[in-house]
Design a protein around this motif. Sequence first.
Motif, PDB file in Angstrom:
ATOM      1  N   SER A  63       0.834  -1.199   0.000  1.00 41.04           N
ATOM      2  CA  SER A  63       0.000   0.000   0.000  1.00 41.04           C
ATOM      3  C   SER A  63       0.873   1.256   0.000  1.00 41.04           C
ATOM      4  O   SER A  63       1.909   1.301   0.676  1.00 41.04           O
ATOM      5  N   LEU A  64       0.441   2.258  -0.727  1.00 40.13           N
ATOM      6  CA  LEU A  64       1.097   3.558  -0.663  1.00 40.13           C
ATOM      7  C   LEU A  64       0.640   4.264   0.614  1.00 40.13           C
ATOM      8  O   LEU A  64      -0.562   4.360   0.890  1.00 40.13           O
ATOM      9  N   CYS A  65       1.601   4.745   1.389  1.00 43.55           N
ATOM     10  CA  CYS A  65       1.259   5.311   2.699  1.00 43.55           C
ATOM     11  C   CYS A  65       1.887   6.678   2.924  1.00 43.55           C
ATOM     12  O   CYS A  65       1.990   7.142   4.059  1.00 43.55           O
ATOM     13  N   ILE A 121     -10.233   0.842  11.087  1.00 45.79           N
ATOM     14  CA  ILE A 121      -9.697  -0.160  12.011  1.00 45.79           C
ATOM     15  C   ILE A 121      -8.470  -0.785  11.352  1.00 45.79           C
ATOM     16  O   ILE A 121      -8.573  -1.384  10.269  1.00 45.79           O
ATOM     17  N   ALA A 122      -7.322  -0.633  11.985  1.00 47.36           N
ATOM     18  CA  ALA A 122      -6.070  -1.150  11.438  1.00 47.36           C
ATOM     19  C   ALA A 122      -5.458  -2.141  12.400  1.00 47.36           C
ATOM     20  O   ALA A 122      -5.388  -1.883  13.604  1.00 47.36           O
ATOM     21  N   GLY A 123      -5.014  -3.257  11.872  1.00 39.76           N
ATOM     22  CA  GLY A 123      -4.280  -4.226  12.668  1.00 39.76           C
ATOM     23  C   GLY A 123      -2.861  -4.332  12.156  1.00 39.76           C
ATOM     24  O   GLY A 123      -2.637  -4.727  11.006  1.00 39.76           O
ATOM     25  N   GLY A 124      -1.882  -3.949  12.968  1.00 41.85           N
ATOM     26  CA  GLY A 124      -0.481  -4.074  12.572  1.00 41.85           C
ATOM     27  C   GLY A 124      -0.159  -3.289  11.320  1.00 41.85           C
ATOM     28  O   GLY A 124      -0.451  -2.097  11.207  1.00 41.85           O
ATOM     29  N   ILE A 125       0.443  -3.972  10.334  1.00 43.19           N
ATOM     30  CA  ILE A 125       0.872  -3.309   9.106  1.00 43.19           C
ATOM     31  C   ILE A 125      -0.324  -2.823   8.293  1.00 43.19           C
ATOM     32  O   ILE A 125      -0.174  -2.037   7.349  1.00 43.19           O
ATOM     33  N   GLY A 126      -1.535  -3.214   8.684  1.00 44.66           N
ATOM     34  CA  GLY A 126      -2.752  -2.715   8.044  1.00 44.66           C
ATOM     35  C   GLY A 126      -2.952  -1.223   8.220  1.00 44.66           C
ATOM     36  O   GLY A 126      -3.877  -0.649   7.638  1.00 44.66           O
ATOM     37  N   ILE A 127      -2.092  -0.580   8.986  1.00 46.44           N
ATOM     38  CA  ILE A 127      -2.176   0.873   9.141  1.00 46.44           C
ATOM     39  C   ILE A 127      -1.810   1.592   7.839  1.00 46.44           C
ATOM     40  O   ILE A 127      -2.219   2.744   7.624  1.00 46.44           O
ATOM     41  N   GLY A 199      -5.791  -5.482   7.923  1.00 49.04           N
ATOM     42  CA  GLY A 199      -4.912  -6.106   8.908  1.00 49.04           C
ATOM     43  C   GLY A 199      -4.788  -7.585   8.641  1.00 49.04           C
ATOM     44  O   GLY A 199      -5.076  -8.062   7.531  1.00 49.04           O
ATOM     45  N   PRO A 200      -4.383  -8.348   9.641  1.00 51.13           N
ATOM     46  CA  PRO A 200      -4.214  -9.788   9.457  1.00 51.13           C
ATOM     47  C   PRO A 200      -5.538 -10.486   9.161  1.00 51.13           C
ATOM     48  O   PRO A 200      -6.619  -9.981   9.501  1.00 51.13           O
ATOM     49  N   GLN A 201      -5.440 -11.654   8.544  1.00 51.74           N
ATOM     50  CA  GLN A 201      -6.641 -12.380   8.120  1.00 51.74           C
ATOM     51  C   GLN A 201      -7.573 -12.693   9.285  1.00 51.74           C
ATOM     52  O   GLN A 201      -8.791 -12.657   9.137  1.00 51.74           O
ATOM     53  N   ARG A 202      -7.019 -12.999  10.441  1.00 52.79           N
ATOM     54  CA  ARG A 202      -7.900 -13.342  11.574  1.00 52.79           C
ATOM     55  C   ARG A 202      -8.751 -12.147  11.988  1.00 52.79           C
ATOM     56  O   ARG A 202      -9.907 -12.305  12.388  1.00 52.79           O
TER      57      ARG A 202
END
Length: 323
Positions: A63-65, A121-127, A199-202
């Motif tokens: 992702s571009l951030c 809602i972001a989980g980890g690198i999902g930010i 974020g992660p799949q879970r």
Amino acid sequence: MFTGKNDVPDPSQVKLIVTAKTRAADEVVALTLAHPDGRRLPDWTPGSHVDVVLPSGVNRQYSLCGDRWDAQSYRIAVLHEAEGRGGSAYIHEELTEGTMLALGGPRNNFRLVPSEKYVFIAGGIGITPMLPMIQQAEMLDADWKLLYLGRARSTMAFLDELAEYGDHVVVLPKDESGPSQLEELIDGPSADTKVYVCGPQRLLAAVERHCAAWPAGLLRLEHFAAKAQGAHARDVPFEVELARAGLSVTVSPDVSILDALQNAGVNVLTSCREGTCGTCEVPVLAGVPDHRDSILNDADRASGNCMFPCVSRSCSDRLVLDL
């Protein structure tokens, strides 16, 4: 791109140079990339990603951030995945400033749609895709909040940048606040609020279960990895007709539509081959696709107007594609 022997080069691909490599958190590095001649880079919108081709030929999507208004540079962030396939290990352990990388895109499968209110809602690198979305929400003076989940603050990238947004941002490290409960984080559906999750799949799977009864269009997810899929709708050959080429190709149960087309000499642009990047999207003119991607929402799947031939198949004896 070049993830397989039959893959078609991306005509949008450019060679960029790594101008900076910095630590963003434990096991996360940020890369700044620019054209070696200082040329303007293609424009992009919040939620966009690029295909990065490493010197080994390995192809990954990030992702571009960075700042979408900076026309001279892109920024991506990469998590070092111990169980990954080697791309992140190379970036963390070997890649240096001055390295040239091939990039394709940008492409956007996670668009920020207009809304009065947003919950991110972001989980980890999902930010990473959330950062430019937040900037856009601020520019539009929308009401928004970010819930940022992680193992510990030291593992959560860009906390310093997020601090400027004050109480719009809720940081929830697991080692401080314990496991997050979705029913406490996500209110019931509201017509004026869009919820974006990455974020992660879970985490994504839990959110999908929690919001399963919501009206369509209020929840949007981005998958960094392919979703688990059930069995194919059918395990018999089917025909794929190419309307513009005047060609028909038989697809056997053990061959993807993409490979069948490429084996017949039909060039289809592709990248991830996992149904996550969106590169190989093709319009469907007739027939019923068996969608097996991790991109389309329920409404898109129901419309049957497009598909991703790298992973998807057919529910009908014949598909007609606009190729």
